[in-house]
Design a protein around this motif. Structure first.
Motif, PDB file in Angstrom:
ATOM      1  N   VAL A  34     -53.559  -7.291  53.962  1.00 36.14           N
ATOM      2  CA  VAL A  34     -53.102  -7.638  52.608  1.00 36.14           C
ATOM      3  C   VAL A  34     -51.747  -6.958  52.342  1.00 36.14           C
ATOM      4  CG1 VAL A  34     -53.601  -7.436  50.131  1.00 36.14           C
ATOM      5  CG2 VAL A  34     -55.446  -7.968  51.729  1.00 36.14           C
ATOM      6  N   PRO A  35     -50.681  -7.759  52.166  1.00 32.97           N
ATOM      7  CA  PRO A  35     -49.346  -7.175  51.979  1.00 32.97           C
ATOM      8  C   PRO A  35     -49.265  -6.323  50.716  1.00 32.97           C
ATOM      9  CG  PRO A  35     -49.228  -9.568  52.290  1.00 32.97           C
ATOM     10  CD  PRO A  35     -50.674  -9.222  52.099  1.00 32.97           C
ATOM     11  N   GLN A  36     -48.343  -5.380  50.718  1.00 35.07           N
ATOM     12  CA  GLN A  36     -48.047  -4.645  49.489  1.00 35.07           C
ATOM     13  C   GLN A  36     -47.374  -5.617  48.516  1.00 35.07           C
ATOM     14  OE1 GLN A  36     -49.452  -1.767  49.557  1.00 35.07           O
ATOM     15  NE2 GLN A  36     -49.776  -1.869  51.748  1.00 35.07           N
ATOM     16  N   ALA A  37     -47.473  -5.321  47.233  1.00 37.81           N
ATOM     17  CA  ALA A  37     -46.968  -6.262  46.226  1.00 37.81           C
ATOM     18  C   ALA A  37     -45.453  -6.161  46.055  1.00 37.81           C
ATOM     19  CB  ALA A  37     -47.675  -6.019  44.897  1.00 37.81           C
ATOM     20  N   TRP A  38     -44.824  -5.204  46.723  1.00 37.30           N
ATOM     21  CA  TRP A  38     -43.372  -5.079  46.639  1.00 37.30           C
ATOM     22  C   TRP A  38     -42.852  -4.698  48.009  1.00 37.30           C
ATOM     23  CZ3 TRP A  38     -47.020  -2.328  44.108  1.00 37.30           C
ATOM     24  CH2 TRP A  38     -47.258  -1.044  44.573  1.00 37.30           C
ATOM     25  N   ARG A  39     -41.535  -4.722  48.129  1.00 41.67           N
ATOM     26  CA  ARG A  39     -40.938  -4.459  49.431  1.00 41.67           C
ATOM     27  C   ARG A  39     -41.341  -3.067  49.928  1.00 41.67           C
ATOM     28  NH1 ARG A  39     -35.914  -6.791  51.084  1.00 41.67           N
ATOM     29  NH2 ARG A  39     -35.299  -7.034  48.919  1.00 41.67           N
ATOM     30  N   SER A  40     -41.832  -3.016  51.140  1.00 42.32           N
ATOM     31  CA  SER A  40     -42.339  -1.751  51.673  1.00 42.32           C
ATOM     32  C   SER A  40     -42.262  -1.793  53.194  1.00 42.32           C
ATOM     33  CB  SER A  40     -43.784  -1.562  51.212  1.00 42.32           C
ATOM     34  OG  SER A  40     -44.409  -0.550  51.962  1.00 42.32           O
ATOM     35  N   THR A  41     -41.981  -0.647  53.803  1.00 43.81           N
ATOM     36  CA  THR A  41     -41.955  -0.590  55.267  1.00 43.81           C
ATOM     37  C   THR A  41     -43.319  -0.182  55.822  1.00 43.81           C
ATOM     38  OG1 THR A  41     -41.194   1.694  55.096  1.00 43.81           O
ATOM     39  CG2 THR A  41     -39.501   0.015  55.422  1.00 43.81           C
ATOM     40  N   LEU A  42     -44.265   0.027  54.934  1.00 49.57           N
ATOM     41  CA  LEU A  42     -45.588   0.506  55.331  1.00 49.57           C
ATOM     42  C   LEU A  42     -46.376  -0.541  56.104  1.00 49.57           C
ATOM     43  CD1 LEU A  42     -47.750   2.758  55.057  1.00 49.57           C
ATOM     44  CD2 LEU A  42     -48.417   1.724  52.877  1.00 49.57           C
ATOM     45  N   GLU A 142     -40.228   9.541  39.590  1.00 51.89           N
ATOM     46  CA  GLU A 142     -41.025   8.984  38.497  1.00 51.89           C
ATOM     47  C   GLU A 142     -40.498   7.618  38.047  1.00 51.89           C
ATOM     48  OE1 GLU A 142     -41.248  11.275  34.869  1.00 51.89           O
ATOM     49  OE2 GLU A 142     -43.421  11.012  34.812  1.00 51.89           O
ATOM     50  N   ASN A 143     -39.174   7.434  38.170  1.00 54.50           N
ATOM     51  CA  ASN A 143     -38.584   6.159  37.766  1.00 54.50           C
ATOM     52  C   ASN A 143     -38.577   5.122  38.881  1.00 54.50           C
ATOM     53  OD1 ASN A 143     -38.084   7.201  35.242  1.00 54.50           O
ATOM     54  ND2 ASN A 143     -36.004   7.873  35.751  1.00 54.50           N
ATOM     55  N   SER A 144     -39.055   5.503  40.065  1.00 51.09           N
ATOM     56  CA  SER A 144     -39.046   4.537  41.171  1.00 51.09           C
ATOM     57  C   SER A 144     -40.063   3.436  40.872  1.00 51.09           C
ATOM     58  CB  SER A 144     -39.401   5.233  42.484  1.00 51.09           C
ATOM     59  OG  SER A 144     -40.746   5.685  42.453  1.00 51.09           O
ATOM     60  N   GLU A 145     -39.866   2.302  41.563  1.00 51.56           N
ATOM     61  CA  GLU A 145     -40.759   1.170  41.328  1.00 51.56           C
ATOM     62  C   GLU A 145     -42.207   1.548  41.646  1.00 51.56           C
ATOM     63  OE1 GLU A 145     -39.836  -2.408  43.489  1.00 51.56           O
ATOM     64  OE2 GLU A 145     -41.254  -3.567  42.272  1.00 51.56           O
ATOM     65  N   THR A 146     -42.378   2.326  42.707  1.00 47.71           N
ATOM     66  CA  THR A 146     -43.728   2.711  43.113  1.00 47.71           C
ATOM     67  C   THR A 146     -44.450   3.448  41.984  1.00 47.71           C
ATOM     68  OG1 THR A 146     -42.797   3.045  45.304  1.00 47.71           O
ATOM     69  CG2 THR A 146     -45.009   3.887  44.941  1.00 47.71           C
ATOM     70  N   MET A 147     -43.745   4.405  41.359  1.00 45.67           N
ATOM     71  CA  MET A 147     -44.399   5.190  40.318  1.00 45.67           C
ATOM     72  C   MET A 147     -44.632   4.382  39.052  1.00 45.67           C
ATOM     73  SD  MET A 147     -45.591   7.996  41.096  1.00 45.67           S
ATOM     74  CE  MET A 147     -45.891   8.846  39.565  1.00 45.67           C
ATOM     75  N   THR A 148     -43.663   3.516  38.720  1.00 43.00           N
ATOM     76  CA  THR A 148     -43.855   2.659  37.544  1.00 43.00           C
ATOM     77  C   THR A 148     -45.123   1.828  37.725  1.00 43.00           C
ATOM     78  OG1 THR A 148     -41.458   2.509  37.514  1.00 43.00           O
ATOM     79  CG2 THR A 148     -42.632   1.031  36.038  1.00 43.00           C
ATOM     80  N   ARG A 149     -45.272   1.266  38.921  1.00 41.80           N
ATOM     81  CA  ARG A 149     -46.468   0.476  39.216  1.00 41.80           C
ATOM     82  C   ARG A 149     -47.726   1.345  39.206  1.00 41.80           C
ATOM     83  NH1 ARG A 149     -45.822  -5.122  41.318  1.00 41.80           N
ATOM     84  NH2 ARG A 149     -43.630  -5.287  41.816  1.00 41.80           N
ATOM     85  N   ALA A 150     -47.597   2.572  39.716  1.00 40.11           N
ATOM     86  CA  ALA A 150     -48.771   3.455  39.794  1.00 40.11           C
ATOM     87  C   ALA A 150     -49.292   3.779  38.393  1.00 40.11           C
ATOM     88  CB  ALA A 150     -48.423   4.731  40.556  1.00 40.11           C
ATOM     89  N   ILE A 151     -48.376   3.953  37.461  1.00 43.07           N
ATOM     90  CA  ILE A 151     -48.779   4.291  36.092  1.00 43.07           C
ATOM     91  C   ILE A 151     -49.466   3.078  35.442  1.00 43.07           C
ATOM     92  CG2 ILE A 151     -47.871   4.893  33.791  1.00 43.07           C
ATOM     93  CD1 ILE A 151     -45.751   6.628  35.480  1.00 43.07           C
ATOM     94  N   GLU A 152     -48.883   1.892  35.669  1.00 47.35           N
ATOM     95  CA  GLU A 152     -49.477   0.638  35.188  1.00 47.35           C
ATOM     96  C   GLU A 152     -50.898   0.477  35.760  1.00 47.35           C
ATOM     97  OE1 GLU A 152     -45.855  -2.209  35.459  1.00 47.35           O
ATOM     98  OE2 GLU A 152     -47.605  -3.285  36.249  1.00 47.35           O
ATOM     99  N   HIS A 153     -50.987   0.722  37.053  1.00 45.44           N
ATOM    100  CA  HIS A 153     -52.255   0.571  37.778  1.00 45.44           C
ATOM    101  C   HIS A 153     -53.318   1.528  37.231  1.00 45.44           C
ATOM    102  CE1 HIS A 153     -54.467   2.637  41.155  1.00 45.44           C
ATOM    103  NE2 HIS A 153     -55.022   1.458  41.210  1.00 45.44           N
ATOM    104  N   ARG A 154     -52.898   2.741  36.943  1.00 43.35           N
ATOM    105  CA  ARG A 154     -53.838   3.739  36.436  1.00 43.35           C
ATOM    106  C   ARG A 154     -54.390   3.300  35.080  1.00 43.35           C
ATOM    107  NH1 ARG A 154     -51.386   9.400  36.544  1.00 43.35           N
ATOM    108  NH2 ARG A 154     -52.176   9.489  38.660  1.00 43.35           N
TER     109      ARG A 154
END
Ligand SMILES: [Zn+2]
Length: 375
Positions: A34-42, A142-154
């Protein structure tokens, strides 16, 4: 050993790939990249499907990636509504992100470690920010896309109900759960037949990011009673202890990780011995850090910049690099290799041993190595 069959080919890192694994005892596990929802090298999160009387899903995947999970299940001839049990390896959004919609559509039970319920509490976020805000570069993180999404997700996940909290060595539904904190305080490895679903605890090619012992101080007062009597769940010491436990599992066990099971067009099969390789990587990193600290007392931000490459400490990456260094310094400090000096002119408010304005001095010893051996 597992027999591996690609049911559908996706991209080179496994995004959109479907795999069927069959064990020597005939147990079948299907995997959806399952792909990540945003650009990621993971690369993808590998979500595992066990079909019996019930359909069990180990990790539903990234927040925002529900459609990929749905498509994967459909290609396996199943639907989201068939899911009767979700097992979450740990409460990070690339693993449990799709819990709310899958549960809404299927009525599935939610299984996870009992600490996961603590992870769901939104208030945790504020406690977490306390000391982190003091680290230069935290704003960028904290302002990175990852963290913005993490806060939304939480926010979205806080209404989840943990129907089936598990603890270490709990057995149910054909699964044995091992509590392996360190990357995350609720991390589980899950044994099914001869297969260990390792979440982010044991990964091929890459190593999980350790949490920091400092977080324990932030959370201690709010932790469930069984976990607040001394830190065994945050930091590198916890991670290495958990790695040793999994490395000691007996039998012909194949590890199915949540990431990098397939990378650059190739499978990366691993067993529990990979846990020992990861432990040795951290021991090596401690030695490498002593090389940098040879030059004299240093603050941890400078140490981080001197240790990692420029690219690794760029903008929002800096905070992750800083905490990676911090996790190692914490362990070396506990082993007796590090002393600290606080700058008396500093206006900063770190209360506990290590901080951005604290100078760390290396004693010239490698007690950490014996310390690691004794864990
Ligand atoms: Zn992950």
């Amino acid at each position: 050993m597992l027999e591996t069959e690609i049911l559908k080919r996706g991209d080179d890192s496994g995004n959109g790939t479907l795999v069927k694994y069959t064990s020597s005892t005939g147990a079948v596990i299907k995997a959806i990249g399952v792909p990540q929802a945003w650009r990621s090298t993971l690369g993808p999160t590998w979500c595992y499907v066990i079909e019996g009387e019930d359909l069990t899903l180990v990790d539903p995947g990234c927040y925002g990636s529900l459609t990929y999970l749905e498509q994967g299940l459909e290609r396996l001839g199943r639907s989201i509504t068939d899911v009767s049990r979700i097992v979450v390896s740990h409460g990070h959004m690339d693993h449990d992100g799709s819990c709310p919609p899958v549960i809404r559509k299927s009525g599935a039970e939610l299984w996870a470690h009992e600490m996961y319920a603590f992870m769901l509490q939104a208030e945790r976020g504020d406690l977490e920010r306390g000391w982190r805000r003091e680290v230069s570069g935290f704003k960028a993180f904290e302002n990175s896309e990852t963290m913005t999404r993490a806060i939304e997700h939480r926010e979205l996940n806080r209404d989840l109900v943990l129907n089936h909290p598990v603890t270490d060595e709990h057995q149910a539904g054909g699964l044995t759960f091992y509590y392996t904190p360190g990357h995350s305080p609720d991390e589980l490895c899950i044994l099914y037949d001869q297969v260990l679903f390792s979440g982010d605890h044991i990964l091929p090619l890459i190593t999980p990011h350790p949490s920091v012992a400092m977080s324990y101080n932030s959370y201690q007062a709010t932790l469930p009673p069984a976990y607040n009597g001394g830190n065994e769940i945050y930091g590198l010491k916890a991670l290495l202890t958990s790695l040793k436990r999994m490395a000691a599992l007996e039998g012909d066990i194949t590890v199915l990780p949540a990431h990098r099971a397939f990378h650059r067009g190739q499978f990366n099969p691993i067993g529990v011995e990979r846990a020992t390789e990861i432990l040795e990587h951290h021991r090596d990193r401690c030695y490498e850090l002593t090389e940098v600290m040879k030059k004299g007392p240093t603050d941890m931000a400078s140490l981080t910049r001197n240790y990692f490459s420029n690219r690794e400490v760029e903008s929002h990456n800096f905070f992750l690099a800083f905490t990676e260094v911090m996790a190692h310094i914490e362990l070396m400090q506990e082993a007796g290799d590090i002393s600290t000096t606080v700058d008396p002119t500093s206006a900063r408010t770190w209360t506990n041993g290590l901080g951005p304005d604290v100078l760390v001095s290396w004693a010239g010893t490698d007690l950490f190595s014996a310390f690691i051996d004794q864990l």
